[in-house]
Design a protein around this motif. Sequence first.
Motif, short mmCIF file in Angstrom:
data_model
loop_
_atom_site.label_atom_id
_atom_site.label_comp_id
_atom_site.label_asym_id
_atom_site.label_seq_id
_atom_site.Cartn_x
_atom_site.Cartn_y
_atom_site.Cartn_z
N LYS A 1 0.84 -1.21 0.00
CA LYS A 1 0.00 0.00 0.00
C LYS A 1 0.86 1.25 0.00
CE LYS A 1 -4.18 -1.69 2.24
NZ LYS A 1 -5.04 -1.67 3.43
N THR A 2 1.88 1.25 0.84
CA THR A 2 2.76 2.41 0.94
C THR A 2 3.49 2.65 -0.38
OG1 THR A 2 3.08 1.84 3.24
CG2 THR A 2 4.57 3.48 2.33
N ARG A 3 4.00 1.57 -0.97
CA ARG A 3 4.73 1.74 -2.23
C ARG A 3 3.85 2.33 -3.32
NH1 ARG A 3 8.46 -3.78 -2.64
NH2 ARG A 3 9.82 -3.18 -0.91
N ILE A 4 2.63 1.83 -3.39
CA ILE A 4 1.72 2.35 -4.41
C ILE A 4 1.44 3.82 -4.16
CG2 ILE A 4 -0.68 2.27 -5.23
CD1 ILE A 4 -0.55 -0.74 -5.09
N ARG A 5 1.19 4.14 -2.87
CA ARG A 5 0.83 5.52 -2.56
C ARG A 5 1.98 6.49 -2.84
NH1 ARG A 5 -0.98 4.62 2.44
NH2 ARG A 5 0.51 6.01 3.44
N LEU A 6 3.16 6.11 -2.38
CA LEU A 6 4.32 7.00 -2.59
C LEU A 6 4.62 7.14 -4.07
CD1 LEU A 6 6.72 5.88 0.30
CD2 LEU A 6 5.26 7.92 0.17
N GLY A 7 4.57 6.01 -4.78
CA GLY A 7 4.86 6.03 -6.21
C GLY A 7 3.88 6.90 -6.97
N MET A 8 2.62 6.73 -6.66
CA MET A 8 1.60 7.53 -7.36
C MET A 8 1.73 9.01 -7.03
SD MET A 8 -0.40 5.92 -9.47
CE MET A 8 -2.02 6.71 -9.55
N ARG A 9 2.08 9.28 -5.78
CA ARG A 9 2.25 10.68 -5.37
C ARG A 9 3.37 11.33 -6.19
NH1 ARG A 9 0.79 11.02 0.55
NH2 ARG A 9 -0.99 10.15 -0.56
#
Lengths: 254, 202
Positions: B182-190
Amino acid sequence: MDCQEARELLDSYALGALAEREIHALEEHLEGCSRCRGELEEARHVAALLGLAVPIVRPRPALRRRVLAQARRPALPRLRWLWPGLAAASAAASVALAALALLLYTQVQDMRVEQERLRAEIFSTRELAREHTEMVSLVSLPDLRLVPMFPSPQYGDARATYYWSESKRWGFVAAVNLPDPPPGRVYQLWYLRDGEAHSGDTFLPRNGTAYHAFDLSRLPGGWRPTEVTVTLEPEGGSSQPTTPPVLSSSPLPR
Amino acid sequence: MEEQSGARGQHPQEGGQSYSSLPDEELVARLMRGDIRAFETLYDRYSSLVYSLARKVLGDSHQAEDVTQDVFLRLWHRAEMYLPRKGPFLGWLLTVTRNRATDELRSQMRRLKRQAPTGETNVGGGDDLLQEAHWAQERERVKAALAALPPEQRQAIELAYFGGFTQQEIAQLTGLPLGTIKTRIRLGMRKLRALLLSQEQE
């Protein structure tokens, strides 16, 4: 769900990576929160752009011929007009007929104006005129049948009727008080029998009203649905229903 | 109809402007009025992109052809599904393509037989098709933005977008905790958002 929880899920939602249960909770929040919807639009925009990063392969020229040949083939009536405030969509067929006649007349008038303005589009106008003629003949078909469709409690105000003709292999849905779907979703019609579902098509209401035709000849030969439902699906539609029905018909008489 | 369309073919610039120079939104508006030339133009502009995206998701050229055909015929018959106020046409087209392709994937359970994507994005490629493509510049921007992500973030996002996997499935696939994914997706998308949308506004 509050905004902070929603924000944590938005990116995965835009990427299509949420499980069903998370999707429902998030969509409920989105319905009432325009700020999160704004955020979602941005995330969706970014997600869509990712598609550009794939290695590019040219499709075979034969595909172009196939697609264009299909597009040129006269399709089912392309109906995208509004059903003008026909509150009692389930009213007698004669009422539907009168409303339809008026609608057709207005449409034809509009088409005339457009034809003058856009002479390059004579072909499409001609095609529409043919569709209108076809519509009139369909509505007067002796085998035109209808069943009411019932809304789920959440869509309690919606009223809809499903009409169809076996001989013409053609059906349509008329619905009123149908709210706009949540962002990124569309309505999709399903034909059901014994747990088997076949897609009709996706559609969107305008001003709460939907009036949409379906080509029954796309169903497998000899297969007759016993029920018709409408669900919410992601843009572009699904191959099988993924959400509970918004509208369900009573059993279709044989 | 046949003979007339042939004759008209000689004079595509009747309105004073050739179709290939028209913006997407104008072509869609014409297409909605039944103009097949507008449809042809959009096909020529985007078919390789739609096909390539479907092929990347499905890993099969035959199925990618079916999805491409489906996407374009949907556009032809139901162009009103595209709402211009919701964003540019290209974004809509890619979203529909991606949804159709992953949907196809799921419905056939081909994922079981399929190798999980490696998370690599093709960063080379000097196909001359791209030089002239309408969307070539935008593509370079997206590729650069993806290349700027830490590899683990890029992989998580690509598994979701191209692989059609949910966060939970990605956690299983990679053997990592769900929270990490979840964190990776969120940071990446940000980061992608910052890179792609800020440049757009300039």
